[in-house]
Design an enzyme around this catalytic site. Structure first.
Site, PDB file in Angstrom:
ATOM      1  N   GLU A   1      12.748   7.996  -0.968  1.00 12.51           N
ATOM      2  CA  GLU A   1      12.874   6.742  -0.608  1.00 12.51           C
ATOM      3  C   GLU A   1      14.478   6.525  -0.346  1.00 12.51           C
ATOM      4  O   GLU A   1      15.132   7.276  -0.885  1.00 12.51           O
ATOM      5  CB  GLU A   1      12.295   5.859  -1.800  1.00 12.51           C
ATOM      6  CG  GLU A   1      12.526   4.413  -1.292  1.00 12.51           C
ATOM      7  CD  GLU A   1      11.477   3.533  -2.191  1.00 12.51           C
ATOM      8  OE1 GLU A   1      10.939   3.806  -3.336  1.00 12.51           O
ATOM      9  OE2 GLU A   1      11.377   2.267  -1.978  1.00 12.51           O
TER      10      GLU A   1
ATOM     11  N   ASN B   1       3.211  -0.618   2.100  1.00 13.94           N
ATOM     12  CA  ASN B   1       3.187  -0.219   0.509  1.00 13.94           C
ATOM     13  C   ASN B   1       3.038  -1.118  -0.400  1.00 13.94           C
ATOM     14  O   ASN B   1       3.750  -2.072  -0.135  1.00 13.94           O
ATOM     15  CB  ASN B   1       4.680   0.623   0.588  1.00 13.94           C
ATOM     16  CG  ASN B   1       4.782   1.042  -0.785  1.00 13.94           C
ATOM     17  OD1 ASN B   1       4.289   1.974  -1.641  1.00 13.94           O
ATOM     18  ND2 ASN B   1       5.678   0.170  -1.609  1.00 13.94           N
ATOM     19  N   GLU B   2       2.216  -0.962  -1.469  1.00 15.18           N
ATOM     20  CA  GLU B   2       2.062  -1.766  -2.591  1.00 15.18           C
ATOM     21  C   GLU B   2       2.139  -3.403  -1.995  1.00 15.18           C
ATOM     22  O   GLU B   2       2.897  -4.203  -2.684  1.00 15.18           O
ATOM     23  CB  GLU B   2       3.327  -1.616  -3.740  1.00 15.18           C
ATOM     24  CG  GLU B   2       3.217  -0.126  -4.192  1.00 15.18           C
ATOM     25  CD  GLU B   2       4.049  -0.039  -5.524  1.00 15.18           C
ATOM     26  OE1 GLU B   2       5.031  -0.975  -6.004  1.00 15.18           O
ATOM     27  OE2 GLU B   2       3.858   0.974  -6.119  1.00 15.18           O
TER      28      GLU B   2
ATOM     29  N   TYR C   1       2.194   5.338 -12.616  1.00 11.06           N
ATOM     30  CA  TYR C   1       3.322   5.758 -13.409  1.00 11.06           C
ATOM     31  C   TYR C   1       3.107   6.178 -14.611  1.00 11.06           C
ATOM     32  O   TYR C   1       2.246   5.432 -15.441  1.00 11.06           O
ATOM     33  CB  TYR C   1       4.452   5.094 -13.014  1.00 11.06           C
ATOM     34  CG  TYR C   1       5.106   5.176 -11.490  1.00 11.06           C
ATOM     35  CD1 TYR C   1       6.204   6.057 -11.176  1.00 11.06           C
ATOM     36  CD2 TYR C   1       4.648   4.202 -10.420  1.00 11.06           C
ATOM     37  CE1 TYR C   1       6.299   6.301 -10.130  1.00 11.06           C
ATOM     38  CE2 TYR C   1       5.295   4.267  -9.164  1.00 11.06           C
ATOM     39  CZ  TYR C   1       6.174   5.302  -9.274  1.00 11.06           C
ATOM     40  OH  TYR C   1       6.832   5.553  -7.802  1.00 11.06           O
TER      41      TYR C   1
ATOM     42  N   GLU D   1       2.301   7.883  -5.055  1.00  6.00           N
ATOM     43  CA  GLU D   1       3.250   7.761  -6.197  1.00  6.00           C
ATOM     44  C   GLU D   1       3.021   8.191  -7.657  1.00  6.00           C
ATOM     45  O   GLU D   1       1.786   7.370  -7.831  1.00  6.00           O
ATOM     46  CB  GLU D   1       3.936   6.457  -5.906  1.00  6.00           C
ATOM     47  CG  GLU D   1       4.559   6.299  -4.778  1.00  6.00           C
ATOM     48  CD  GLU D   1       5.498   4.895  -4.826  1.00  6.00           C
ATOM     49  OE1 GLU D   1       5.817   4.185  -5.753  1.00  6.00           O
ATOM     50  OE2 GLU D   1       5.625   4.163  -3.640  1.00  6.00           O
TER      51      GLU D   1
ATOM     52  N   GLN E   1      10.233  10.825  -7.773  1.00  5.83           N
ATOM     53  CA  GLN E   1      10.894  11.166  -6.257  1.00  5.83           C
ATOM     54  C   GLN E   1      11.432  12.444  -5.994  1.00  5.83           C
ATOM     55  O   GLN E   1      12.024  12.882  -7.162  1.00  5.83           O
ATOM     56  CB  GLN E   1      11.482  10.073  -5.730  1.00  5.83           C
ATOM     57  CG  GLN E   1      11.022   8.543  -5.752  1.00  5.83           C
ATOM     58  CD  GLN E   1      11.631   7.715  -4.800  1.00  5.83           C
ATOM     59  OE1 GLN E   1      12.592   7.823  -4.047  1.00  5.83           O
ATOM     60  NE2 GLN E   1      11.044   6.437  -4.847  1.00  5.83           N
TER      61      GLN E   1
HETATM   62  O1  AHR Z   1       9.178   4.936  -6.610  1.00  3.65           O
HETATM   63  C1  AHR Z   1       9.953   3.641  -6.844  1.00  3.65           C
HETATM   64  C2  AHR Z   1       8.974   2.337  -6.803  1.00  3.65           C
HETATM   65  O2  AHR Z   1       7.985   2.314  -7.375  1.00  3.65           O
HETATM   66  C3  AHR Z   1       8.617   2.476  -5.265  1.00  3.65           C
HETATM   67  O3  AHR Z   1       9.490   2.007  -4.488  1.00  3.65           O
HETATM   68  C4  AHR Z   1       7.632   1.453  -5.068  1.00  3.65           C
HETATM   69  O4  AHR Z   1       6.372   1.598  -4.334  1.00  3.65           O
HETATM   70  C5  AHR Z   1       6.780   1.540  -6.758  1.00  3.65           C
HETATM   71  O5  AHR Z   1       6.570   0.415  -7.296  1.00  3.65           O
END
Ligand code: AHR
Length: 492
Positions: A28, A175-176, A242, A299, A348
């Site tokens: 990103e 995205n999101e 995450y 992600e 990432q």
């Molecule tokens: O990876 C960091 C961020 O995490 C991304 O930009 C977003 O899609 C997510 O919340």
């Protein structure tokens, strides 16, 4: 107490091919991922080819990077692609409001991204802007990239130096969008998805694979509504998960020097990936009983407090053996569900979150997570085979002792990847093999103290070494995995 861990592998129980894209990455416009980490510009003293760092490109080729997602993330829904093409001196500057409020000069845009993918030998996955962009803008991006004829966008691409269109399958429609991509309700996003996706055309023999924005971890209602309303218009839907050691965003826990309890809570939180995949698939099955829609975990990875003294908006964190464990466990889970999980992208690639590579000026360090991707590349395009683990749980913790995956490659070699989740006990494994008679065995291992990591001063503290203590006994493979270690055993 020494326990015996039993693993049963049936090499004749052939399941599906493991999609290489499960080993995908995400880059990103965030912190030092694209700029500095990947792209330094042609005039940089750092050795580069058309602005891309040679060392980083070579390292990513070594792990056979299959697919790269770009330009975001949250950045995707405020990115206007037309600002990132044409002569660099004329490109419009913008504020990267999500990530540190820094100036984005748009010197890395569409042409640079496709050049990067060509150098890496990987598939491009472009994420479009639904949150703040227009239908026309998104539709014209696809025309610009893929149309091979006379048209305003195709002509403009040629003027900007690319005579031929590029091939692009993977295209994300937002995205999101439940959060940074517009704070939408699932019903609203689903309708918007249908409208935007309608105008994403297949030009000049290019076939798009349209990807809808999926849920934030346990938000099952999002998947339910989006699948119900828009599922039949998409090829895949996404999922983000995450791993935070504490589970609390205000104080996520540190990347190094963490207490034992945070090692185990990290394992618990990363293991939730299996529950998430399984539950989201069940919801998807309700609306898509023929399994036409794939699941993409675009992600995933660890998210810690940033390294002290670094810009909080840049999400820079160290990477230890604990991260290697998270990668090993998660990739084993993706293999297990690879009949439905068609892609995954670790967050990432460089210098951000669970990065596989860290850079500082001209220096580059490969992280423990990188080494897991290197060991696991044998699974790409191999056939998943049946495996069953009988290892009990780590003493005092409700997590399994072992995480295992097995596949057979096109030459008939059996590759077993296994991680020992315990921080204290070694895992002596007896692997009962049916469906093949192994004659030779080799091994590779990634091991070290749980917070061991590589630095620019000591880049090889954690690295893969040969493992020579595996043996074959009565069609069993016998080996022992030290605490918090990852092993690859290959039997032929
Ligand atoms: O990876 C960091 C961020 O995490 C991304 O930009 C977003 O899609 C997510 O919340």
């Amino acid at each position: 107490m020494t326990l015996l861990y039993k693993v049963y592998i049936n090499a004749a129980e052939k399941k599906n091919t493991i999609n290489p894209n499960i080993y995908g990455h995400f880059a990103e416009h965030l912190g030092r991922c694209i700029y500095e980490g990947i792209f330094v510009g042609e005039d940089s003293p750092i050795p580069n080819t058309k602005g891309m760092r040679n060392d980083v490109v070579a390292a990513l080729r070594q792990i056979k990077i299959p697919v790269l997602r770009w330009p975001g993330g949250c950045f995707a829904d405020e990115y206007h692609w037309k600002d990132g093409v044409g002569p660099k001196q004329n490109r419009k500057k913008m504020i990267n409001t999500h990530w540190g409020g820094v100036v984005e000069d748009n010197s890395f845009g569409t042409h640079e991204f496709f050049e990067l993918c060509a150098q890496l030998g990987c598939e491009p996955y472009v994420n479009g802007n639904l949150g703040s962009g227009t239908v026309q803008e998104m539709s014209e991006w696809v025309e610009y990239i893929t149309f091979d004829g006379l048209s305003p966008m195709s002509d403009w691409r040629k003027e900007n130096g690319a005579q031929s269109p590029w091939k692009m399958q993977y295209f994300g429609v937002g995205n999101e969008n439940w959060g940074c991509g517009g704070n939408m309700r699932p019903e609203y996003y689903a309708d918007e998805y249908r409208r935007y996706a309608t105008y994403l055309r297949n030009f000049s023999g290019n076939k798009l694979y349209k990807i809808g924005c999926g849920s934030n971890g346990f938000d099952y209602n999002w998947t339910e509504k989006v699948m119900e309303i828009a599922g039949r218009f998409m090829d895949a839907i996404t999922l983000h998960h995450y791993t935070l050691p504490t589970g609390v965003w205000q104080n996520k826990g540190d990347a190094t020097g963490f207490p034992e309890e945070e090692y185990y809570s990290t394992m618990i939180n990363c293991l939730k990936m299996e529950e998430l995949i399984s539950n989201h698939l069940q919801i998807m099955n309700k609306f898509d009983p023929e399994h036409k829609v794939g699941l993409i975990v675009d992600e995933w990875g660890t998210w810690y407090n940033v390294e002290p003294g670094t810009n909080p908006g840049f999400l820079y964190q160290q990477n230890t053996i604990r991260d290697a464990m998270v990668a090993a466990i998660t990739l084993n889970i993706f293999n297990k569900y690879s009949n439905r999980v068609v892609m995954a992208n670790i967050a990432q690639t460089v210098n951000v979150l669970q990065a596989v590579i860290l850079t500082e000026g001209a220096k580059m360090v490969l992280t423990p997570t990188y080494h897991v991707f290197d060991m696991y590349k044998v699974h790409q395009d191999a056939t998943l085979v049946g495996s069953y683990v009988d290892s009990g749980t780590v003493e005092g913790h409700n997590i399994p002792n072992l995480s295992v995956s097995a596949s057979v490659d096109k030459d008939g070699a059996l590759n077993i990847t296994a991680a020992n989740l315990s921080m204290t006990s070694s895992a002596p494994v007896t692997c009962d093999i049916t469906g093949m008679n192994p004659k030779s065995i080799t091994g590779r291992i990634l091991t070290g103290k749980v917070d061991a990591h590589n630095t620019f001063e000591a880049p090889d503290t954690v690295t893969i070494t040969d493992y020579n203590n595996a043996k074959i006994q009565d069609n069993n493979l016998i080996f022992e995995i030290p605490p918090n270690s990852v092993i690859l055993v290959t039997a032929k």
